[in-house]
Write a protein that holds these residues in place. Sequence first.
Motif, short mmCIF file in Angstrom:
data_model
loop_
_atom_site.label_atom_id
_atom_site.label_comp_id
_atom_site.label_asym_id
_atom_site.label_seq_id
_atom_site.Cartn_x
_atom_site.Cartn_y
_atom_site.Cartn_z
N SER A 341 0.87 -1.17 0.00
CA SER A 341 0.00 0.00 0.00
C SER A 341 0.91 1.22 0.00
N GLU A 344 2.56 1.80 5.70
CA GLU A 344 2.68 0.51 6.37
C GLU A 344 1.77 0.41 7.59
N LYS A 345 0.93 1.40 7.81
CA LYS A 345 -0.01 1.35 8.93
C LYS A 345 -1.43 1.25 8.40
N VAL A 346 -2.28 0.57 9.17
CA VAL A 346 -3.68 0.44 8.78
C VAL A 346 -4.36 1.80 8.91
N ASN A 347 -4.98 2.23 7.84
CA ASN A 347 -5.68 3.52 7.82
C ASN A 347 -7.02 3.31 7.11
N PRO A 348 -8.14 3.45 7.83
CA PRO A 348 -9.45 3.21 7.21
C PRO A 348 -9.70 4.07 5.98
N SER A 352 -6.76 -0.19 0.73
CA SER A 352 -5.76 -1.24 0.49
C SER A 352 -5.02 -1.62 1.77
N THR A 353 -4.94 -0.71 2.74
CA THR A 353 -4.30 -1.07 4.02
C THR A 353 -5.18 -2.04 4.80
N LEU A 354 -6.50 -1.87 4.71
CA LEU A 354 -7.42 -2.80 5.38
C LEU A 354 -7.32 -4.19 4.76
N ASP A 355 -7.33 -4.23 3.41
CA ASP A 355 -7.21 -5.52 2.73
C ASP A 355 -5.91 -6.21 3.12
N ALA A 357 -4.08 -5.92 5.82
CA ALA A 357 -4.10 -6.43 7.19
C ALA A 357 -4.94 -7.70 7.28
N PRO A 376 -0.18 -4.09 5.90
CA PRO A 376 0.32 -3.34 4.74
C PRO A 376 1.80 -3.00 4.88
#
Length: 466
Positions: A341, A344-348, A352-355, A357, A376
Amino acid sequence: MQDAPPTSYRIDNVPFDQLEVGMEATQTRVCNADDLYVFANASGNLNPMHLPKEDGDGDGQPEAVAPGMWVASLISAVLGCELPGPGTLYHSQTLRFVGRAHAGDTLTTRVRLTSKGPGYRVTFDTWVENQDGLRILEGEAEVDAPAKALHFDAEDVPGLTVQSHRHFDLLLALAEPLPAILTAVVAPEEPDALAGAILAAQHTIITPILIGDPARIKAAAQEAGIDLSPYQIVDQPDHKLAAAHAVQMVHEGQAQAVMKGHLHTDVLLGQIVKKDGGLRTSRRLSHVFVMDVPGLDHLLMVTDAAINITPDLQTKADIIQNAIDLAHALGIAEPKVGVLSAIEKVNPAIPSTLDAAILSKMADRGQITGGLVDGPLAMDNAIDLKAATTKGIRSLVAGHAQILVAPNMEAGNMLAKELTYLAHAAAAGVVMGAKCPVILNSRADDDKARLASCAVAALAATGGAA
């Protein structure tokens, strides 16, 4: 003893008034194939005896003899970096070659101070030994030693990357001993499309069955200087019907792979993905670029860059599993998969970061098997350990990713083409997830990329090297 060539270190000298007769210094390094290429380019000496893969004397085997003057240059490295060190200038050097070094040899260079003269002039005995202690080179050096103490930080010296594709060489070496796979080549009606299939046949990787317009195939062969007499030609000038015939050959056991010739990709894939009579399996089809990036110590796979435009979560899981299965066939026991993504951190706010993770957790729970999956990850910390460490990422994948999963086709395609045209990577292309591998070559591919695509398909079709 200093391993050479160093990538970053401070070097200090021994000025003339501190030199004493009998002082010695050594360096040890391995002569590798890239050294021979660098010397050939720097010196202009293209003698095939000194090129790693060439047969210079006609005996059927490559010699890979290290050039004598390259071996001699190792002496200058000791004098210039160790003793006397920075500030040293050559006056003369005698050389007597008493053996040969080859790519793969470990060479130790030694110098011993034998005399001091006027005007900062000093003399050294010099010699180079191989790993068995046998001398390769011996002689005497006269140099002007530095008058005062100096040091030099070599960190800013530019490095070199040799534009070779040794990982593809390994793929070919794995595929060539295997039985050639029967390959239905659809519409090889242009010289480049036909030449790739025939080249792979000459390397005993595939046995091509040429499906298309015989007149156009023969015209392409004539233009490319290819003898078609050893190969079967199936008369089917309509591209859609030619693709359908290739699919039918797979069903009938007459072909183990399908190869794209000079036709639109969607025409070929349209027949492969048909619900009735196609080559579908329970898994979504996906495209994998297998890339040999100069300077990278392993193959790099990029997926999906050609088929799934905006894949949903389950499609991404299939894309990952297809790539892992292909990696196994290529000899990678537990491939490391980086789900990419922008960060490298999950961000709503960035789906693509949610996918990424979720896909990582799916792998943890056994819904994706055979590899290590993490995300991610941004591109930098997926492939560069220093970048991952700087950002505090603790992961078995970060910094070591062998498979890069793009968030969508646009990103994957741009990534693969950036590696090809900016990093001088060679790319093999294959579609996975069908009942057989599908070889997709680009008209821009060179011979090695075409061969590698066929080698990847052969390894995938046979389950890998024996």
